[in-house]
Write a protein that holds these residues in place. Structure first.
Motif, PDB file in Angstrom:
ATOM      1  N   LEU A  38      52.398  52.145  24.094  1.00 27.88           N
ATOM      2  CA  LEU A  38      51.929  50.766  24.252  1.00 27.88           C
ATOM      3  C   LEU A  38      51.768  50.149  22.867  1.00 27.88           C
ATOM      4  CD1 LEU A  38      51.238  48.761  26.450  1.00 27.88           C
ATOM      5  CD2 LEU A  38      48.883  49.542  26.344  1.00 27.88           C
ATOM      6  N   LEU A  39      52.672  49.261  22.529  1.00 27.59           N
ATOM      7  CA  LEU A  39      52.739  48.621  21.226  1.00 27.59           C
ATOM      8  C   LEU A  39      51.703  47.510  21.096  1.00 27.59           C
ATOM      9  CD1 LEU A  39      54.353  47.956  18.569  1.00 27.59           C
ATOM     10  CD2 LEU A  39      55.759  46.485  19.977  1.00 27.59           C
ATOM     11  N   MET A  40      50.968  47.500  20.002  1.00 30.87           N
ATOM     12  CA  MET A  40      50.017  46.449  19.627  1.00 30.87           C
ATOM     13  C   MET A  40      48.771  46.358  20.514  1.00 30.87           C
ATOM     14  SD  MET A  40      51.248  45.392  16.847  1.00 30.87           S
ATOM     15  CE  MET A  40      50.273  43.945  16.483  1.00 30.87           C
ATOM     16  N   ALA A  41      48.378  47.467  21.125  1.00 29.39           N
ATOM     17  CA  ALA A  41      47.095  47.499  21.838  1.00 29.39           C
ATOM     18  C   ALA A  41      45.990  47.468  20.787  1.00 29.39           C
ATOM     19  CB  ALA A  41      46.986  48.751  22.692  1.00 29.39           C
ATOM     20  N   THR A  42      44.888  46.805  21.089  1.00 30.74           N
ATOM     21  CA  THR A  42      43.756  46.731  20.174  1.00 30.74           C
ATOM     22  C   THR A  42      42.839  47.925  20.416  1.00 30.74           C
ATOM     23  OG1 THR A  42      43.853  44.330  20.170  1.00 30.74           O
ATOM     24  CG2 THR A  42      41.804  45.325  19.425  1.00 30.74           C
ATOM     25  N   VAL A  43      42.539  48.653  19.353  1.00 23.97           N
ATOM     26  CA  VAL A  43      41.663  49.818  19.432  1.00 23.97           C
ATOM     27  C   VAL A  43      40.503  49.573  18.471  1.00 23.97           C
ATOM     28  CG1 VAL A  43      41.502  52.328  19.210  1.00 23.97           C
ATOM     29  CG2 VAL A  43      43.688  51.270  19.864  1.00 23.97           C
ATOM     30  N   SER A  44      39.282  49.695  18.982  1.00 23.92           N
ATOM     31  CA  SER A  44      38.124  49.465  18.121  1.00 23.92           C
ATOM     32  C   SER A  44      37.058  50.519  18.379  1.00 23.92           C
ATOM     33  CB  SER A  44      37.560  48.063  18.339  1.00 23.92           C
ATOM     34  OG  SER A  44      37.216  47.867  19.688  1.00 23.92           O
ATOM     35  N   ILE A  45      36.160  50.646  17.420  1.00 25.48           N
ATOM     36  CA  ILE A  45      35.014  51.531  17.570  1.00 25.48           C
ATOM     37  C   ILE A  45      33.824  50.642  17.885  1.00 25.48           C
ATOM     38  CG2 ILE A  45      33.507  53.210  16.472  1.00 25.48           C
ATOM     39  CD1 ILE A  45      35.874  54.107  14.792  1.00 25.48           C
ATOM     40  N   GLU A  46      33.240  50.861  19.047  1.00 25.73           N
ATOM     41  CA  GLU A  46      32.134  50.038  19.533  1.00 25.73           C
ATOM     42  C   GLU A  46      30.974  50.022  18.541  1.00 25.73           C
ATOM     43  OE1 GLU A  46      30.810  49.517  23.984  1.00 25.73           O
ATOM     44  OE2 GLU A  46      29.894  51.319  23.144  1.00 25.73           O
ATOM     45  N   ASN A  47      30.356  48.868  18.418  1.00 31.22           N
ATOM     46  CA  ASN A  47      29.209  48.640  17.526  1.00 31.22           C
ATOM     47  C   ASN A  47      29.537  48.779  16.046  1.00 31.22           C
ATOM     48  OD1 ASN A  47      27.477  48.175  19.763  1.00 31.22           O
ATOM     49  ND2 ASN A  47      27.231  50.377  20.002  1.00 31.22           N
ATOM     50  N   THR A  48      30.821  48.607  15.693  1.00 31.57           N
ATOM     51  CA  THR A  48      31.231  48.587  14.290  1.00 31.57           C
ATOM     52  C   THR A  48      32.225  47.446  14.113  1.00 31.57           C
ATOM     53  OG1 THR A  48      33.224  49.969  14.440  1.00 31.57           O
ATOM     54  CG2 THR A  48      31.116  51.124  14.208  1.00 31.57           C
ATOM     55  N   GLU A  49      32.630  47.212  12.889  1.00 29.06           N
ATOM     56  CA  GLU A  49      33.661  46.226  12.586  1.00 29.06           C
ATOM     57  C   GLU A  49      35.056  46.852  12.557  1.00 29.06           C
ATOM     58  OE1 GLU A  49      33.110  42.869  12.009  1.00 29.06           O
ATOM     59  OE2 GLU A  49      31.072  43.290  12.686  1.00 29.06           O
TER      60      GLU A  49
END
Length: 114
Positions: A38-49
């Motif tokens: 899956l190209l260009m999915a947004t992945v983030s770590i919760e409660n961080t920038e």
């Protein structure tokens, strides 16, 4: 005096390089398209920038993390958002592989008029 500067420099270097950090890497797949990357999915770590996007192989990585518990959030337009809890150990790289499924919509509440 030279010896003191050398010892001080050595202490700073060993202190800086002695700290072990952790990493999270992963692969996000399209559960609707035979688990293709899956190209260009947004992945983030919760409660961080900290946020990144998957590359053309569906891969992502977060480096230089403090060891501990994290909650990874993966988003892609038209797909269900998923949250993945993960624990990273000192000096280790934790690996995730997940598939996203398309969002479903309920059309039972739709009405048509002339």
């Amino acid at each position: 005096m030279k010896h003191l500067i050398y010892i001080f420099t050595l202490m700073i270097c060993s202190f800086t390089f002695g700290q072990e950090t952790s990493a999270i890497q992963g692969n996000i797949l399209d559960g609707e398209q035979f688990n293709e990357p899956l190209l260009m999915a947004t992945v983030s770590i919760e409660n961080t920038e900290l946020t990144t996007r998957t590359n053309f192989r569906g891969n992502f990585e977060f480096d230089n993390l403090t060891p501990g518990s994290y909650n990874i959030v993966v988003r892609f337009v038209g797909y269900e958002t998923i949250e993945l809890p993960i624990i990273v150990a000192i000096g280790k790289t934790s690996t995730i592989q997940a598939s996203l499924k398309a969002k479903t919509i309920n059309i039972a509440s739709l009405t048509a008029s002339k």
